[in-house]
Write a protein that holds these residues in place. Structure first.
Motif, PDB file in Angstrom:
ATOM      1  N   GLU A   3       0.767  -0.840   0.034  1.00  0.00           N
ATOM      2  CA  GLU A   3      -0.193  -0.056  -0.377  1.00  0.00           C
ATOM      3  C   GLU A   3       0.960   1.714  -0.214  1.00  0.00           C
ATOM      4  O   GLU A   3       0.939   2.706  -0.131  1.00  0.00           O
ATOM      5  CB  GLU A   3      -0.932   0.164   0.815  1.00  0.00           C
ATOM      6  N   HIS A   4       2.417   1.540   0.202  1.00  0.00           N
ATOM      7  CA  HIS A   4       2.917   2.146   0.978  1.00  0.00           C
ATOM      8  C   HIS A   4       4.170   1.933  -0.761  1.00  0.00           C
ATOM      9  O   HIS A   4       4.934   0.997  -0.332  1.00  0.00           O
ATOM     10  CB  HIS A   4       3.314   2.344   1.977  1.00  0.00           C
ATOM     11  N   PHE A   5       4.506   2.982  -1.375  1.00  0.00           N
ATOM     12  CA  PHE A   5       5.785   2.792  -1.762  1.00  0.00           C
ATOM     13  C   PHE A   5       6.841   3.767  -1.825  1.00  0.00           C
ATOM     14  O   PHE A   5       6.764   4.719  -1.015  1.00  0.00           O
ATOM     15  CB  PHE A   5       5.388   3.636  -3.490  1.00  0.00           C
ATOM     16  N   THR A   6       8.274   3.237  -2.099  1.00  0.00           N
ATOM     17  CA  THR A   6       9.525   3.749  -1.746  1.00  0.00           C
ATOM     18  C   THR A   6       9.434   4.934  -3.085  1.00  0.00           C
ATOM     19  O   THR A   6       9.044   4.966  -3.577  1.00  0.00           O
ATOM     20  CB  THR A   6      10.522   3.017  -1.621  1.00  0.00           C
ATOM     21  N   VAL A   7      10.816   5.552  -2.513  1.00  0.00           N
ATOM     22  CA  VAL A   7      10.462   6.236  -3.797  1.00  0.00           C
ATOM     23  C   VAL A   7      10.577   5.584  -4.863  1.00  0.00           C
ATOM     24  O   VAL A   7      10.467   6.350  -6.152  1.00  0.00           O
ATOM     25  CB  VAL A   7      11.704   7.815  -3.961  1.00  0.00           C
ATOM     26  N   GLN A   8      12.116   5.020  -5.085  1.00  0.00           N
ATOM     27  CA  GLN A   8      11.981   3.889  -6.416  1.00  0.00           C
ATOM     28  C   GLN A   8      11.235   3.068  -6.658  1.00  0.00           C
ATOM     29  O   GLN A   8      10.772   3.360  -7.996  1.00  0.00           O
ATOM     30  CB  GLN A   8      12.987   3.392  -5.803  1.00  0.00           C
TER      31      GLN A   8
END
Length: 71
Positions: A3-8
């Motif tokens: 549900e949450h992404f890193t910047v990459q």
């Protein structure tokens, strides 16, 4: 998928560069969360950013409607 992404991961999801995502964050054009030194971006926030930039296709009817006041 998370549900949450890193910047990459956000860059891959948007099919753009990490630099562009970091610029969006720096300019506060996209919502994000700090977890200590880490930055996470919710999927719904990415989708909201994409939808906010949506431009509708032009049609013949819309052109005539917009030209209605022009003599």
């Amino acid at each position: 998928m998370s549900e949450h992404f890193t910047v990459q991961e956000a860059a891959e999801y948007l099919n753009t560069t990490v630099r562009f995502v970091r610029r969006l964050i720096a300019e506060r054009r996209i919502a994000f969360h700090h977890l200590g030194r880490l930055v996470r971006i919710k999927r719904v926030d990415l989708e909201a950013f994409v939808n906010a930039g949506r431009v509708e296709a032009i049609t013949v009817a819309s052109v005539w409607r917009d030209l209605g006041g022009v003599a």
